[in-house]
Scaffold this motif. Structure first.
Motif, PDB file in Angstrom:
ATOM      1  N   VAL A 220      10.871 -28.696  16.546  1.00 54.07           N
ATOM      2  CA  VAL A 220      10.453 -27.605  17.426  1.00 54.07           C
ATOM      3  C   VAL A 220      10.764 -27.992  18.859  1.00 54.07           C
ATOM      4  O   VAL A 220      10.432 -29.096  19.308  1.00 54.07           O
ATOM      5  N   TYR A 221      11.430 -27.096  19.571  1.00 57.73           N
ATOM      6  CA  TYR A 221      11.703 -27.283  21.000  1.00 57.73           C
ATOM      7  C   TYR A 221      10.702 -26.449  21.786  1.00 57.73           C
ATOM      8  O   TYR A 221      10.570 -25.250  21.575  1.00 57.73           O
ATOM      9  N   LEU A 222      10.027 -27.104  22.725  1.00 63.02           N
ATOM     10  CA  LEU A 222       8.945 -26.454  23.461  1.00 63.02           C
ATOM     11  C   LEU A 222       9.427 -25.591  24.612  1.00 63.02           C
ATOM     12  O   LEU A 222       8.740 -24.665  25.021  1.00 63.02           O
ATOM     13  N   ASN A 223      10.597 -25.931  25.170  1.00 65.17           N
ATOM     14  CA  ASN A 223      11.060 -25.174  26.338  1.00 65.17           C
ATOM     15  C   ASN A 223      11.323 -23.729  25.931  1.00 65.17           C
ATOM     16  O   ASN A 223      12.050 -23.450  24.987  1.00 65.17           O
ATOM     17  N   GLY A 224      10.688 -22.799  26.641  1.00 64.72           N
ATOM     18  CA  GLY A 224      10.833 -21.402  26.300  1.00 64.72           C
ATOM     19  C   GLY A 224      12.242 -20.891  26.596  1.00 64.72           C
ATOM     20  O   GLY A 224      12.715 -20.963  27.735  1.00 64.72           O
ATOM     21  N   GLU A 225      12.927 -20.389  25.577  1.00 66.95           N
ATOM     22  CA  GLU A 225      14.275 -19.837  25.742  1.00 66.95           C
ATOM     23  C   GLU A 225      14.360 -18.518  24.983  1.00 66.95           C
ATOM     24  O   GLU A 225      13.632 -18.304  24.011  1.00 66.95           O
ATOM     25  N   ASN A 226      15.258 -17.634  25.453  1.00 63.97           N
ATOM     26  CA  ASN A 226      15.477 -16.433  24.669  1.00 63.97           C
ATOM     27  C   ASN A 226      16.250 -16.796  23.403  1.00 63.97           C
ATOM     28  O   ASN A 226      16.720 -17.925  23.233  1.00 63.97           O
ATOM     29  N   TYR A 227      16.367 -15.836  22.504  1.00 67.70           N
ATOM     30  CA  TYR A 227      16.925 -16.130  21.184  1.00 67.70           C
ATOM     31  C   TYR A 227      18.338 -16.703  21.278  1.00 67.70           C
ATOM     32  O   TYR A 227      18.671 -17.679  20.600  1.00 67.70           O
ATOM     33  N   TRP A 228      19.166 -16.128  22.134  1.00 71.01           N
ATOM     34  CA  TRP A 228      20.576 -16.529  22.192  1.00 71.01           C
ATOM     35  C   TRP A 228      20.726 -17.919  22.804  1.00 71.01           C
ATOM     36  O   TRP A 228      21.564 -18.702  22.357  1.00 71.01           O
ATOM     37  N   ASP A 229      19.906 -18.242  23.790  1.00 65.33           N
ATOM     38  CA  ASP A 229      19.941 -19.602  24.354  1.00 65.33           C
ATOM     39  C   ASP A 229      19.428 -20.621  23.340  1.00 65.33           C
ATOM     40  O   ASP A 229      19.935 -21.743  23.262  1.00 65.33           O
ATOM     41  N   ALA A 230      18.419 -20.221  22.550  1.00 64.98           N
ATOM     42  CA  ALA A 230      17.901 -21.112  21.510  1.00 64.98           C
ATOM     43  C   ALA A 230      18.979 -21.412  20.466  1.00 64.98           C
ATOM     44  O   ALA A 230      19.102 -22.543  19.988  1.00 64.98           O
ATOM     45  N   VAL A 231      19.772 -20.399  20.122  1.00 65.97           N
ATOM     46  CA  VAL A 231      20.879 -20.599  19.180  1.00 65.97           C
ATOM     47  C   VAL A 231      21.831 -21.677  19.695  1.00 65.97           C
ATOM     48  O   VAL A 231      22.231 -22.590  18.962  1.00 65.97           O
ATOM     49  N   GLN A 232      22.175 -21.607  20.969  1.00 61.34           N
ATOM     50  CA  GLN A 232      23.116 -22.571  21.543  1.00 61.34           C
ATOM     51  C   GLN A 232      22.513 -23.972  21.621  1.00 61.34           C
ATOM     52  O   GLN A 232      23.209 -24.968  21.380  1.00 61.34           O
ATOM     53  N   THR A 233      21.216 -24.060  21.936  1.00 60.11           N
ATOM     54  CA  THR A 233      20.570 -25.371  21.986  1.00 60.11           C
ATOM     55  C   THR A 233      20.614 -26.038  20.616  1.00 60.11           C
ATOM     56  O   THR A 233      20.917 -27.238  20.498  1.00 60.11           O
ATOM     57  N   CYS A 234      20.327 -25.286  19.563  1.00 66.26           N
ATOM     58  CA  CYS A 234      20.379 -25.849  18.209  1.00 66.26           C
ATOM     59  C   CYS A 234      21.802 -26.272  17.841  1.00 66.26           C
ATOM     60  O   CYS A 234      22.005 -27.316  17.201  1.00 66.26           O
ATOM     61  N   GLN A 235      22.786 -25.502  18.248  1.00 70.18           N
ATOM     62  CA  GLN A 235      24.168 -25.847  17.927  1.00 70.18           C
ATOM     63  C   GLN A 235      24.599 -27.140  18.617  1.00 70.18           C
ATOM     64  O   GLN A 235      25.385 -27.912  18.070  1.00 70.18           O
ATOM     65  N   ARG A 236      24.065 -27.393  19.805  1.00 67.42           N
ATOM     66  CA  ARG A 236      24.426 -28.619  20.528  1.00 67.42           C
ATOM     67  C   ARG A 236      23.923 -29.876  19.833  1.00 67.42           C
ATOM     68  O   ARG A 236      24.428 -30.969  20.092  1.00 67.42           O
ATOM     69  N   VAL A 237      22.925 -29.746  18.963  1.00 68.14           N
ATOM     70  CA  VAL A 237      22.433 -30.914  18.213  1.00 68.14           C
ATOM     71  C   VAL A 237      22.873 -30.823  16.751  1.00 68.14           C
ATOM     72  O   VAL A 237      22.225 -31.360  15.852  1.00 68.14           O
ATOM     73  N   ASN A 238      24.018 -30.139  16.520  1.00 67.66           N
ATOM     74  CA  ASN A 238      24.621 -30.014  15.181  1.00 67.66           C
ATOM     75  C   ASN A 238      23.699 -29.308  14.194  1.00 67.66           C
ATOM     76  O   ASN A 238      23.653 -29.664  13.011  1.00 67.66           O
ATOM     77  N   GLY A 239      22.962 -28.320  14.699  1.00 71.98           N
ATOM     78  CA  GLY A 239      22.064 -27.578  13.824  1.00 71.98           C
ATOM     79  C   GLY A 239      22.150 -26.087  14.082  1.00 71.98           C
ATOM     80  O   GLY A 239      23.103 -25.588  14.678  1.00 71.98           O
ATOM     81  N   SER A 240      21.131 -25.371  13.615  1.00 68.60           N
ATOM     82  CA  SER A 240      21.030 -23.927  13.839  1.00 68.60           C
ATOM     83  C   SER A 240      19.554 -23.565  13.826  1.00 68.60           C
ATOM     84  O   SER A 240      18.703 -24.374  13.436  1.00 68.60           O
ATOM     85  N   LEU A 241      19.225 -22.362  14.275  1.00 67.39           N
ATOM     86  CA  LEU A 241      17.855 -21.901  14.132  1.00 67.39           C
ATOM     87  C   LEU A 241      17.494 -21.902  12.647  1.00 67.39           C
ATOM     88  O   LEU A 241      18.299 -21.503  11.809  1.00 67.39           O
ATOM     89  N   ALA A 242      16.291 -22.349  12.334  1.00 64.73           N
ATOM     90  CA  ALA A 242      15.927 -22.616  10.938  1.00 64.73           C
ATOM     91  C   ALA A 242      15.848 -21.344  10.107  1.00 64.73           C
ATOM     92  O   ALA A 242      15.306 -20.320  10.545  1.00 64.73           O
ATOM     93  N   THR A 243      16.417 -21.422   8.913  1.00 62.43           N
ATOM     94  CA  THR A 243      16.179 -20.449   7.850  1.00 62.43           C
ATOM     95  C   THR A 243      15.684 -21.231   6.640  1.00 62.43           C
ATOM     96  O   THR A 243      15.791 -22.460   6.592  1.00 62.43           O
ATOM     97  N   PHE A 244      15.155 -20.535   5.646  1.00 64.79           N
ATOM     98  CA  PHE A 244      14.474 -21.211   4.545  1.00 64.79           C
ATOM     99  C   PHE A 244      15.031 -20.763   3.203  1.00 64.79           C
ATOM    100  O   PHE A 244      15.292 -19.580   2.983  1.00 64.79           O
ATOM    101  N   THR A 245      15.188 -21.726   2.307  1.00 59.63           N
ATOM    102  CA  THR A 245      15.766 -21.428   0.998  1.00 59.63           C
ATOM    103  C   THR A 245      14.710 -21.099  -0.040  1.00 59.63           C
ATOM    104  O   THR A 245      15.002 -20.470  -1.041  1.00 59.63           O
ATOM    105  N   ALA A 246      13.484 -21.544   0.174  1.00 56.79           N
ATOM    106  CA  ALA A 246      12.431 -21.325  -0.820  1.00 56.79           C
ATOM    107  C   ALA A 246      11.071 -21.391  -0.137  1.00 56.79           C
ATOM    108  O   ALA A 246      10.939 -21.880   0.978  1.00 56.79           O
ATOM    109  N   ASP A 247      10.065 -20.905  -0.857  1.00 55.30           N
ATOM    110  CA  ASP A 247       8.709 -20.900  -0.314  1.00 55.30           C
ATOM    111  C   ASP A 247       8.200 -22.318  -0.076  1.00 55.30           C
ATOM    112  O   ASP A 247       7.435 -22.558   0.865  1.00 55.30           O
TER     113      ASP A 247
END
Length: 256
Positions: free
Chosen positions: A52-79
Motif C-alpha cells: 500500500v502506498y500512502l501518498n494520495g494520488e489520482n487513479y492514473w498517477d497510481a497506475v504509473q507509480t505501480c508500473q515503476r516498481v514492475n507492478g500494477s494496481l492490484a486485482t484478485f484471482t480468488a476470494d
C-alpha cells in the motif's frame, strides 16, 4: 553448520601414502523466507507481493507509480487472495483516509456506466486489457465525488482498521471519480532478494537471504534455483574466530 574445528584423520591410500581428510563447514538446506522487497507483503497462493502506498494520488498517477516498481494496481484471482489482503496490517496513517476506522485504496478495476436513466447501471472491468484475472467485484457503492459527466469510474477497496472486522473479511467496493486522490494497492510478482536485501533480476546469480552466505543461486521465476555452495576451511593459526554472516569465507580471529 558443521564442525567449526578441523578434525584431521589419517588413512592409508594407494601405495601406502598417508591421506589427510579435513571436516569443514557443511552447507545445510536453507529456507528462503524473503520473496518480496522490503515493505511488501508476500502471498504464497499467487506468488505475488503487495504494498500500500500512502501518498494520495489520482487513479492514473497510481497506475504509473505501480508500473515503476514492475507492478500494477492490484486485482484478485480468488476470494482467498482478497481475504489475505483484508487481513494484513498495513501500518497506515489515519490522516490518509476518509474516516479513522476505514481505509480505502485504489485497485485495478473500473466501473463502466451503461445507463443513467432511472438508476445507474454498468459493469466492472479489469483495468488492464489482456489480464487473466477472473475475480470481479460485486455491485459498488457510488462515491460522493462522482461526476455526472464521467462514464468510467475507478475502484476503491475499503477495509477496516479494527482487527475483528478485518479478520472477518468485512469490506466494501466503491466506484469513485478517478481524479480523486487516494492511497493505492500495488501488486507485483514475487522476486529474488539477496542476502543484502537487493532485488535480483531474472536469470542472475545471487546469494539468497538465509543462514549461508556461501550459496550462489540462479534467480528463476522469483525463486533461487541451481544453488551451489562453497565450503570454507577455518582460518589457519586461529583457535577462536567469528564468521561474517553476510560474507562467504570471511572470518575474524578472536585470539589474544
Amino acid at each position: 553448520h558443521g564442525k567449526e574445528n578441523v578434525d584431521s584423520r589419517h588413512n592409508r591410500g594407494r601405495g601406502g601414502e598417508t591421506t589427510r581428510f579435513h571436516t569443514v563447514n557443511v552447507a545445510q538446506p536453507v529456507r528462503f523466507s524473503r520473496k518480496c522487497p522490503t515493505g511488501w507483503h508476500h502471498y504464497e497462493g499467487t506468488a505475488s507481493c503487495y504494498r500500500v502506498y500512502l501518498n494520495g494520488e489520482n487513479y492514473w498517477d497510481a497506475v504509473q507509480t505501480c508500473q515503476r516498481v514492475n507492478g500494477s494496481l492490484a486485482t484478485f484471482t480468488a476470494d482467498q487472495e482478497l481475504r489475505f489482503i483484508l487481513a494484513q496490517e498495513w501500518d497506515l496513517e489515519e490522516k490518509t483516509f476518509v474516516r479513522k476506522d476505514q481505509r480505502r485504496f485504489w485497485v485495478g478495476y473500473q466501473y463502466v456506466i451503461t445507463n443513467r436513466n432511472h438508476s445507474l447501471e454498468g459493469h466492472w472491468e479489469v483495468a488492464y486489457k489482456g489480464s487473466s484475472e477472473v475475480f470481479l467485484p460485486p455491485d459498488p457503492i457510488f462515491g460522493p465525488a462522482m461526476s455526472e459527466k464521467e462514464n468510467v469510474l475507478c475502484a476503491q477497496l475499503q477495509c477496516f482498521h479494527f482487527p475483528t472486522l478485518r479478520h472477518h473479511g468485512l469490506h466494501s467496493w466503491y466506484a469513485e471519480n478517478c481524479y480523486e486522490k487516494s492511497s493505492f494497492l500495488c501488486k507485483r510478482s514475487q522476486t529474488c532478494v539477496d542476502i543484502k536485501d537487493n532485488i535480483v533480476d531474472e536469470g542472475y546469480y545471487f546469494t539468497p537471504k538465509g543462514n549461508d552466505p556461501c550459496l550462489s543461486c540462479t534467480c528463476h521465476n522469483g525463486e533461487p534455483e541451481m544453488c551451489v555452495a562453497a565450503l570454507c576451511e577455518r582460518p589457519q593459526g586461529c583457535q577462536q574466530y567469528r564468521k561474517d554472516p553476510k560474507e562467504c569465507c570471511k572470518f575474524t580471529c578472536l585470539d589474544p
